[in-house]
Write a protein that holds these residues in place. Sequence first.
Motif, short mmCIF file in Angstrom:
data_model
loop_
_atom_site.label_atom_id
_atom_site.label_comp_id
_atom_site.label_asym_id
_atom_site.label_seq_id
_atom_site.Cartn_x
_atom_site.Cartn_y
_atom_site.Cartn_z
N VAL A 146 -7.38 0.89 14.38
CA VAL A 146 -8.36 1.36 13.38
C VAL A 146 -8.87 2.74 13.76
CG1 VAL A 146 -10.60 0.92 12.31
CG2 VAL A 146 -9.01 -0.97 12.67
N ALA A 201 -6.33 5.31 12.91
CA ALA A 201 -6.25 5.55 11.47
C ALA A 201 -7.35 6.52 11.01
CB ALA A 201 -6.36 4.23 10.71
N PHE A 202 -8.52 6.45 11.62
CA PHE A 202 -9.62 7.35 11.28
C PHE A 202 -9.60 8.63 12.10
CE2 PHE A 202 -11.79 3.37 9.81
CZ PHE A 202 -11.88 3.75 8.47
N ARG A 248 -15.38 0.97 4.61
CA ARG A 248 -14.26 1.83 5.00
C ARG A 248 -13.42 1.18 6.09
NH1 ARG A 248 -15.62 7.70 6.70
NH2 ARG A 248 -13.36 7.75 6.85
N LYS A 296 -11.40 -1.83 4.66
CA LYS A 296 -10.23 -1.37 3.90
C LYS A 296 -9.13 -0.87 4.84
CE LYS A 296 -12.43 -0.20 -0.45
NZ LYS A 296 -12.80 0.85 -1.40
N GLU A 297 -9.51 -0.18 5.89
CA GLU A 297 -8.51 0.32 6.83
C GLU A 297 -7.82 -0.82 7.57
OE1 GLU A 297 -5.93 2.74 7.82
OE2 GLU A 297 -7.63 3.56 6.71
N ASN A 350 -5.16 -2.28 5.60
CA ASN A 350 -3.99 -1.40 5.44
C ASN A 350 -3.14 -1.31 6.71
OD1 ASN A 350 -4.42 -0.65 2.76
ND2 ASN A 350 -5.89 0.92 3.37
N LEU A 351 -3.58 -1.94 7.79
CA LEU A 351 -2.81 -1.90 9.03
C LEU A 351 -1.52 -2.69 8.89
CD1 LEU A 351 -5.57 -2.58 11.72
CD2 LEU A 351 -4.48 -0.40 11.20
#
Length: 135
Positions: A39, A42-43, A70, A73-74, A77-78
């Motif tokens: 995570v 991703a950010f 946020r 949602k991330e 999406n992993l």
Amino acid sequence: MQFLCHVEVFNLIELFGDCQDLSTIRGGGLAALKIGADVAKAFEVDNIVGSASQGLFLLEAESQAAAEERVRKEVANLPAWRVLQHGTVLVAATPYDEGRFAEQRAELRARLRWRQMQATTVTYPTLDGEVCRID
């Protein structure tokens, strides 16, 4: 505004404890183990704490609810989501105050534990004696 965010995977038995296949067990364990790092990556932020099945990082957002959404949602999406969705992934955030870091971290952990205890639990009556003494 900057938020301290904590993400953690609970109920790990659903990820890898219900089978005897070593590859499945290892894959589920690795998916949970890396959630914080995945995570944070991703950010494009640093994962402050990346211990087993959890992560702690700073994230820019407009509000606490927006920061938590946020992160949720991330996580969804992993690539590991196909495995992680069988556990319980919880997220908590709080406005970051560097002088209160230890206290804020403890508050986030307590909030996650409280949410974990609020999750639905299914119990079964005893089936011909012992099912599991631990659970």
